[in-house]
Design a protein around this motif. Structure first.
Motif, PDB file in Angstrom:
ATOM      1  N   LYS A   1       0.846  -1.275  -0.157  1.00 21.56           N
ATOM      2  CA  LYS A   1      -0.063  -0.045   0.082  1.00 21.56           C
ATOM      3  C   LYS A   1       0.960   1.260  -0.017  1.00 21.56           C
ATOM      4  O   LYS A   1       0.490   2.439  -0.550  1.00 21.56           O
TER       5      LYS A   1
ATOM      6  N   ILE B   1       2.215   1.855  -3.376  1.00 20.49           N
ATOM      7  CA  ILE B   1       1.478   2.244  -4.254  1.00 20.49           C
ATOM      8  C   ILE B   1       0.950   3.773  -4.086  1.00 20.49           C
ATOM      9  O   ILE B   1       1.021   4.487  -4.948  1.00 20.49           O
ATOM     10  N   ALA B   2       0.949   4.133  -2.671  1.00 19.54           N
ATOM     11  CA  ALA B   2       0.800   5.602  -2.534  1.00 19.54           C
ATOM     12  C   ALA B   2       1.949   6.397  -3.107  1.00 19.54           C
ATOM     13  O   ALA B   2       1.636   7.487  -3.698  1.00 19.54           O
TER      14      ALA B   2
ATOM     15  N   GLU C   1       1.517   6.688  -7.058  1.00 17.93           N
ATOM     16  CA  GLU C   1       0.451   7.537  -7.451  1.00 17.93           C
ATOM     17  C   GLU C   1       0.755   9.052  -7.114  1.00 17.93           C
ATOM     18  O   GLU C   1       0.428   9.931  -8.034  1.00 17.93           O
TER      19      GLU C   1
ATOM     20  N   THR D   1      -6.406   8.296  -5.908  1.00 18.42           N
ATOM     21  CA  THR D   1      -6.771   7.291  -4.899  1.00 18.42           C
ATOM     22  C   THR D   1      -6.070   5.964  -4.899  1.00 18.42           C
ATOM     23  O   THR D   1      -5.617   5.514  -5.991  1.00 18.42           O
ATOM     24  N   ILE D   2      -5.946   5.329  -3.907  1.00 18.11           N
ATOM     25  CA  ILE D   2      -5.088   4.105  -3.711  1.00 18.11           C
ATOM     26  C   ILE D   2      -6.191   2.810  -3.193  1.00 18.11           C
ATOM     27  O   ILE D   2      -5.532   2.111  -3.020  1.00 18.11           O
TER      28      ILE D   2
ATOM     29  N   GLY E   1      -4.423   1.225  -8.030  1.00 25.47           N
ATOM     30  CA  GLY E   1      -4.546   2.727  -7.529  1.00 25.47           C
ATOM     31  C   GLY E   1      -4.909   3.280  -8.832  1.00 25.47           C
ATOM     32  O   GLY E   1      -4.569   2.771  -9.717  1.00 25.47           O
TER      33      GLY E   1
ATOM     34  N   GLU F   1      -6.607   8.085   1.610  1.00 26.82           N
ATOM     35  CA  GLU F   1      -6.821   7.104   0.494  1.00 26.82           C
ATOM     36  C   GLU F   1      -7.458   7.772  -0.735  1.00 26.82           C
ATOM     37  O   GLU F   1      -7.226   7.424  -1.749  1.00 26.82           O
TER      38      GLU F   1
END
Length: 663
Positions: free
Chosen positions: A452, A455-456, A459, A479-480, A488, A619
């Motif tokens: 996560k 991914i953050a 993005e 958004t993730i 994402g 998120e």
């Protein structure tokens, strides 16, 4: 009038002859078995000694001795059939008369008759005897007739099925060459009008003029002009080509024949050409009239391009007949042909020439003001709580076709109904846009904290690079939360422009590579999450080099063939040495933009980290969050898609506040 329309709309109950054929077949089959020895069906088989025992007891009414088969058929009295001993032997008279109750076979007919003569006179007086002689010709003739009826019934049923694909009344085999076009005239009108077609102003003017040609031809022919013979609607899927044709059918007030290009194609040779002839024959009989052929590329594909097909290709024969009917000897000018396709590049040149399709009407994707009109049309029947800001929704949907916008309005209604709302609000429309673009949210998907975090940052890298570059598309939302197949997603609002410069293409490519670059800056390694970004960056750089001529090393050369001829060629339009140069140029462009992203993110590593932390916490982040971290975009020509409208974050926060108040 209302009563008439109600009767027309009422569902008509049509008698299906297949049921009659099935019942008749079952009857004939049953009769066949009944005639070929079925007379004994249900009769009990007994022994000869039992027969004489029943005869002495007075149970036998009569018996029949078959002269050729040594078989005896026994008929019991009505009193005997009432006894429990003979329960189940009582039979009703059949189609050929009364059926026997018992039967048995004798070994010697003469010995059997001698035994019968030895019975008491009282018993013989009560039992009647008959000797039958078979007539073989009767059985043969009956069986032949039955087989002829069965084969005839099967033949009729099969060819009715085969003829069902051939069109015409009843779908008979003899109507397979008839046209399958649906006729719309004064008896069956189309309710779509030009008022239902939003946007598409240029295309609508063109088809409105065609309708005017048919309604008032003297206005145009008095100066010596001729009415166009055909118009071809060209555009991307979902842009409204078929809708325009429906509007023409509703407005023209002349017979309108509608069918698809695939309706001409059949497994039988010559059927397509026959249907074309029949279609134009019907249209000329009802002239002035309009023929609309949807997806004409099914039969209008360029001839002779496929070396694997022989010269007697059925599609080519159909196209040849269509060309002859549209502009050949004896052509009636009072029939106008409308056609639609999204693959005009593969159509035959003879079909596209003037005199057949005189006009080519391009139906493009709607622009901002046209999308607003389309939203207005599709939201008029929806239950909306308050007046929608259609301008805001139009800005949220660049590149959407009319069909996409209709889908958004429908999805918004379904989302509101799923939440048990009485009305549809703005957030439902935004959720519908998100769902169509990114897919359904999967908040239940389990993702490791380390994944996560990656991914953050990925993005956040996209968002940072796009914010810092002048020509990159402005951010809408990041958004993730997993959506569809992606873990994402980032929403951008691309600028609506007709041409694109090299600087704009390079900035957009850098924004694509921002996620992969952020992973290297923060973690020192890569993941597989950038696969789609790399694919899009490669295609864009390849287009810059081979199509748009934006490479100094390759030069001002485009290897793209807009005519579609290269699809049938086995050779590349450049040498192996040029291919190596192209590969080197594609790699150079991508590597340069990637290093550009690395420098941007390294210089703004603290802001990148801050943005990623907010994304991990909430998120979802919006344009306003980037303004707090990076400040307003400094570029004077930067597009502001939310000017004079509420931003999506404000709407998002308002909806969240309403939910809290309800709880």
């Amino acid at each position: 009038m209302d009563k008439k329309e109600d009767n027309n709309n009422r569902k008509k109950v049509s008698f299906n002859l297949n049921w009659l054929y099935t019942l008749l077949a079952l009857f004939l089959v049953g009769w066949f078995f009944f005639m070929s020895g079925g007379l004994n069906n249900g009769a009990k088989q007994i022994k000869e000694a039992q027969f004489f025992e029943y005869a002495r007891d007075g149970y036998v009414q009569k018996f029949t001795l078959n002269k050729d088969e040594e078989k005896v058929l026994v008929y019991l009295t009505s009193e005997a059939l009432e006894k429990p001993e003979f329960k189940g032997l009582k039979q009703t008279p059949g189609f050929l008369g009364e059926s026997p109750n018992m039967h048995f076979t004798v070994g010697d007919r003469t010995l059997f008759l001698q035994k019968f003569d030895q019975l008491p006179e009282e018993t013989k007086a009560e039992v009647s005897m008959s000797i039958e002689e078979n007539n073989p010709w009767v059985n043969v003739i009956v069986q032949i007739l039955i087989w002829i009826l069965l084969i005839g019934l099967l033949w009729t049923f099969i060819f009715r099925r085969m003829g069902a694909g051939g069109g015409g009344p009843g779908g008979q085999i003899f109507n397979i060459g008839k046209s399958k076009a649906k006729l719309y005239d004064q008896n069956e009108k189309v309710k779509v009008s030009f008022k239902d077609v939003a946007g598409l102003e240029g295309a609508k003017e063109e088809v409105e003029e065609i309708v005017e040609f048919l309604k008032n031809p003297e206005k145009f022919t008095r100066l010596g002009g001729k009415i166009p013979k055909g118009a071809l609607l060209i555009g991307s899927p979902g842009t409204g080509k078929t809708l325009l044709a429906k509007a023409v059918a509703g407005e023209a007030e002349v017979p309108f024949f509608s069918l698809s290009g695939s309706d001409f194609v059949e497994m039988f040779v010559g059927v397509g050409a026959s249907r074309v002839r029949d279609l134009f024959k019907k249209a000329k009989e009802k002239s002035p009239s309009i023929i609309f052929i949807d997806e004409i590329d099914a039969i209008g594909r360029a001839r002779g391009k496929n070396a694997m097909m022989n010269s007697n290709d059925e599609r080519e024969n159909t196209l040849n007949q269509l060309l002859t009917e549209m502009d050949g000897f004896g052509t009636n000018t009072n029939v106008i042909v409308l056609a639609a396709t999204n693959r005009a590049d593969i159509l035959d040149k003879a079909l596209m020439r003037a005199g057949r399709f005189d006009r080519r009407i391009y139906v493009d994707l709607p622009e901002l003001h046209e999308r607003k009109q389309i939203f207005k049309v599709h939201t008029k029947d929806l239950k909306i709580k308050e007046e929608l800001d259609l301008e805001f929704l139009a800005k949220q949907t660049p590149g959407f076709s009319g069909a996409d916008i209709a889908n958004i309005c429908n999805e918004a209604a379904l989302i509101a109904a799923r939440k048990n709302k009485e009305y549809i609000d703005r957030q439902d429309f935004l959720d519908a846009v998100d769902r169509i673009i990114g897919g359904l949210e999967k908040r239940g998907k389990i993702i490791k904290s380390s994944e996560k975090k990656r991914i953050a940052y990925h993005e956040a890298g996209h968002a940072t690079v796009s914010w810092l570059l002048e020509h990159a598309s402005p951010l809408v939302k990041v958004t993730i939360v997993p959506r569809g197949r992606s873990l994402g997603a980032a929403w951008y609002l691309p600028e609506e422009r007709q041409i694109t410069t090299e600087e704009q293409l390079l900035d957009e490519m850098s924004a694509l590579l921002g996620g992969r670059a952020a992973e290297e800056v923060m973690f020192g390694n890569y993941s597989t999450g950038a696969q789609n970004d790399l694919e899009r960056a490669f295609k864009q750089s390849m287009a810059m080099v081979t199509i748009y001529g934006l490479s100094d090393k390759i030069g001002h050369v485009s290897y793209y063939d807009s005519s579609g001829q290269s699809d049938y060629s086995f050779n590349k339009p450049y040498s192996e040495q040029t291919a190596e140069k192209i590969d080197d140029e594609i790699k150079r462009i991508i590597d340069e933009q990637y290093q550009r992203c690395i420098k941007l993110l390294s210089d703004n590593k603290d802001k990148l980290t801050q943005l990623a932390e907010i994304l991990l916490e909430k998120e979802v982040i919006f344009r306003d969050d980037l303004e707090k971290i990076f400040g307003k975009r400094e570029f004077s020509n930067a597009q502001d898609p939310f000017e004079e409208t509420k931003s999506e974050k404000v709407i998002y926060e308002e909806v969240a506040q309403e939910k809290k108040e309800e709880e």
